[in-house]
Design a protein around this motif. Structure first.
Motif, PDB file in Angstrom:
ATOM      1  N   LYS A  29       0.749  -1.204   0.044  1.00 59.61           N
ATOM      2  CA  LYS A  29       0.031   0.026  -0.094  1.00 59.61           C
ATOM      3  C   LYS A  29       0.844   1.109   0.129  1.00 59.61           C
ATOM      4  O   LYS A  29       1.541   1.507   1.033  1.00 59.61           O
ATOM      5  CB  LYS A  29      -0.920   0.010   1.363  1.00 59.61           C
ATOM      6  N   TYR A  30       0.748   1.938  -1.270  1.00 62.46           N
ATOM      7  CA  TYR A  30       1.757   3.162  -1.196  1.00 62.46           C
ATOM      8  C   TYR A  30       0.970   4.017  -2.286  1.00 62.46           C
ATOM      9  O   TYR A  30       0.175   3.549  -3.200  1.00 62.46           O
ATOM     10  CB  TYR A  30       3.100   2.755  -1.739  1.00 62.46           C
ATOM     11  N   LYS A  31       1.507   5.332  -2.275  1.00 61.99           N
ATOM     12  CA  LYS A  31       1.101   6.359  -3.558  1.00 61.99           C
ATOM     13  C   LYS A  31       2.493   6.780  -3.955  1.00 61.99           C
ATOM     14  O   LYS A  31       3.280   6.913  -3.252  1.00 61.99           O
ATOM     15  CB  LYS A  31       0.353   7.310  -2.889  1.00 61.99           C
ATOM     16  N   VAL A  82      19.600   3.189 -12.962  1.00 55.75           N
ATOM     17  CA  VAL A  82      19.504   3.582 -11.521  1.00 55.75           C
ATOM     18  C   VAL A  82      18.362   4.271 -11.084  1.00 55.75           C
ATOM     19  O   VAL A  82      17.604   4.981 -12.076  1.00 55.75           O
ATOM     20  CB  VAL A  82      20.582   4.435 -11.359  1.00 55.75           C
ATOM     21  N   ILE A  83      17.720   3.679 -10.266  1.00 59.20           N
ATOM     22  CA  ILE A  83      16.525   4.092  -9.806  1.00 59.20           C
ATOM     23  C   ILE A  83      16.714   4.266  -8.209  1.00 59.20           C
ATOM     24  O   ILE A  83      16.866   3.389  -7.512  1.00 59.20           O
ATOM     25  CB  ILE A  83      15.093   3.383  -9.898  1.00 59.20           C
ATOM     26  N   LEU A  84      16.444   5.568  -7.597  1.00 54.66           N
ATOM     27  CA  LEU A  84      16.988   6.027  -6.253  1.00 54.66           C
ATOM     28  C   LEU A  84      15.333   5.968  -5.812  1.00 54.66           C
ATOM     29  O   LEU A  84      14.291   6.485  -6.393  1.00 54.66           O
ATOM     30  CB  LEU A  84      17.290   7.219  -5.960  1.00 54.66           C
ATOM     31  N   ALA A  85      15.026   5.461  -4.842  1.00 57.23           N
ATOM     32  CA  ALA A  85      13.825   5.538  -4.134  1.00 57.23           C
ATOM     33  C   ALA A  85      13.659   5.949  -2.652  1.00 57.23           C
ATOM     34  O   ALA A  85      14.401   5.426  -1.759  1.00 57.23           O
ATOM     35  CB  ALA A  85      12.995   4.025  -4.378  1.00 57.23           C
ATOM     36  N   SER A  86      12.738   6.755  -2.353  1.00 57.27           N
ATOM     37  CA  SER A  86      12.579   7.218  -0.829  1.00 57.27           C
ATOM     38  C   SER A  86      11.103   7.046  -0.621  1.00 57.27           C
ATOM     39  O   SER A  86      10.093   7.122  -1.403  1.00 57.27           O
ATOM     40  CB  SER A  86      13.116   8.618  -0.631  1.00 57.27           C
ATOM     41  N   ALA A  87      10.714   7.235   0.759  1.00 58.76           N
ATOM     42  CA  ALA A  87       9.388   6.940   1.310  1.00 58.76           C
ATOM     43  C   ALA A  87       8.956   7.999   2.454  1.00 58.76           C
ATOM     44  O   ALA A  87       9.921   7.918   3.162  1.00 58.76           O
ATOM     45  CB  ALA A  87       8.738   5.578   1.547  1.00 58.76           C
ATOM     46  N   SER A 129       2.307   3.896   7.148  1.00 59.20           N
ATOM     47  CA  SER A 129       3.011   3.431   8.362  1.00 59.20           C
ATOM     48  C   SER A 129       4.280   2.983   8.140  1.00 59.20           C
ATOM     49  O   SER A 129       4.733   2.662   6.896  1.00 59.20           O
ATOM     50  CB  SER A 129       1.921   2.215   8.875  1.00 59.20           C
ATOM     51  N   GLU A 130       5.175   2.529   9.440  1.00 56.61           N
ATOM     52  CA  GLU A 130       6.356   2.121   9.537  1.00 56.61           C
ATOM     53  C   GLU A 130       6.434   0.634   8.841  1.00 56.61           C
ATOM     54  O   GLU A 130       7.270   0.067   8.213  1.00 56.61           O
ATOM     55  CB  GLU A 130       7.140   1.998  10.634  1.00 56.61           C
ATOM     56  N   GLU A 131       5.276  -0.271   8.964  1.00 55.68           N
ATOM     57  CA  GLU A 131       5.090  -1.493   8.497  1.00 55.68           C
ATOM     58  C   GLU A 131       4.953  -1.535   6.945  1.00 55.68           C
ATOM     59  O   GLU A 131       5.762  -2.426   6.283  1.00 55.68           O
ATOM     60  CB  GLU A 131       3.843  -2.162   9.136  1.00 55.68           C
ATOM     61  N   GLN A 132       4.231  -0.453   6.682  1.00 57.97           N
ATOM     62  CA  GLN A 132       4.219  -0.178   5.015  1.00 57.97           C
ATOM     63  C   GLN A 132       5.590   0.053   4.357  1.00 57.97           C
ATOM     64  O   GLN A 132       5.836  -0.210   3.260  1.00 57.97           O
ATOM     65  CB  GLN A 132       2.976   0.581   4.524  1.00 57.97           C
ATOM     66  N   GLN A 135       7.575  -2.848   4.066  1.00 58.33           N
ATOM     67  CA  GLN A 135       7.058  -3.859   3.006  1.00 58.33           C
ATOM     68  C   GLN A 135       7.553  -3.331   1.750  1.00 58.33           C
ATOM     69  O   GLN A 135       7.946  -4.146   0.927  1.00 58.33           O
ATOM     70  CB  GLN A 135       5.490  -4.092   2.982  1.00 58.33           C
ATOM     71  N   LEU A 136       7.460  -1.889   1.540  1.00 55.66           N
ATOM     72  CA  LEU A 136       7.858  -1.349   0.176  1.00 55.66           C
ATOM     73  C   LEU A 136       9.508  -1.679   0.300  1.00 55.66           C
ATOM     74  O   LEU A 136      10.034  -1.962  -0.948  1.00 55.66           O
ATOM     75  CB  LEU A 136       7.729  -0.009   0.245  1.00 55.66           C
TER      76      LEU A 136
END
Length: 147
Positions: A29-31, A82-87, A129-132, A135-136
């Motif tokens: 679950k993300y946007k 390269v793909i950098l990702a942050s949440a 959430s931190e759980e999501q 998971q990501l």
């Protein structure tokens, strides 16, 4: 009466998978907040490295950073992959999801090669959430053991 359809050998699935009706874990679950191409400068790499680290993130493996740097030096590093990702969490905290090894490699490029003109993809996600967040992260980084 059922019709029998003959499947030509070249149309048969050569690598079959088990058809499952259940999942081992809940759906992600993300946007997606941002999906952009950026100039990957040393400043951007340091900015990314300064993002928050969540508890389950794997530590940096110097051997992997060295491998990436050696690939760069030999002209074999594929910057376009390269793909950098942050949440981002609802409280505003932003965490690294992946890319720390690539960032450490990037900041090690000698000044005599600057400005290094490379473009990479940068994804910013939002999770509830931190759980999501965990998971990501797990969906990005399945390869190395966790501590």
């Amino acid at each position: 009466m059922a019709t029998i359809v003959e499947v030509k050998p070249e149309k048969r699935i050569k690598i079959p998978v088990k058809q499952r009706s259940a999942s081992f874990s809940p759906a992600l679950k993300y946007k997606i907040m941002k999906d952009e191409e950026i100039a990957f400068t040393k400043e951007k790499a340091f900015e990314f490295l300064e993002l928050k680290t969540f508890e389950g993130e794997r530590s940096v493996r110097e051997g992997h950073v060295q491998f990436l740097f050696d690939e760069y030096c030999s002209g074999r590093f594929l910057w376009q992959n390269v793909i950098l990702a942050s949440a981002k969490l609802p409280n505003g905290d932003v965490f690294r999801i992946n890319g720390q090894h690539t960032c450490w490699m990037r900041v090690n490029v000698a000044e005599r090669y600057e400005p290094l003109k490379v473009i990479i993809r940068y994804m910013t996600y939002s999770v509830a959430s931190e759980e999501q967040l965990r998971q990501l992260y797990s969906a990005f980084d399945r390869g190395a053991p966790r501590t």
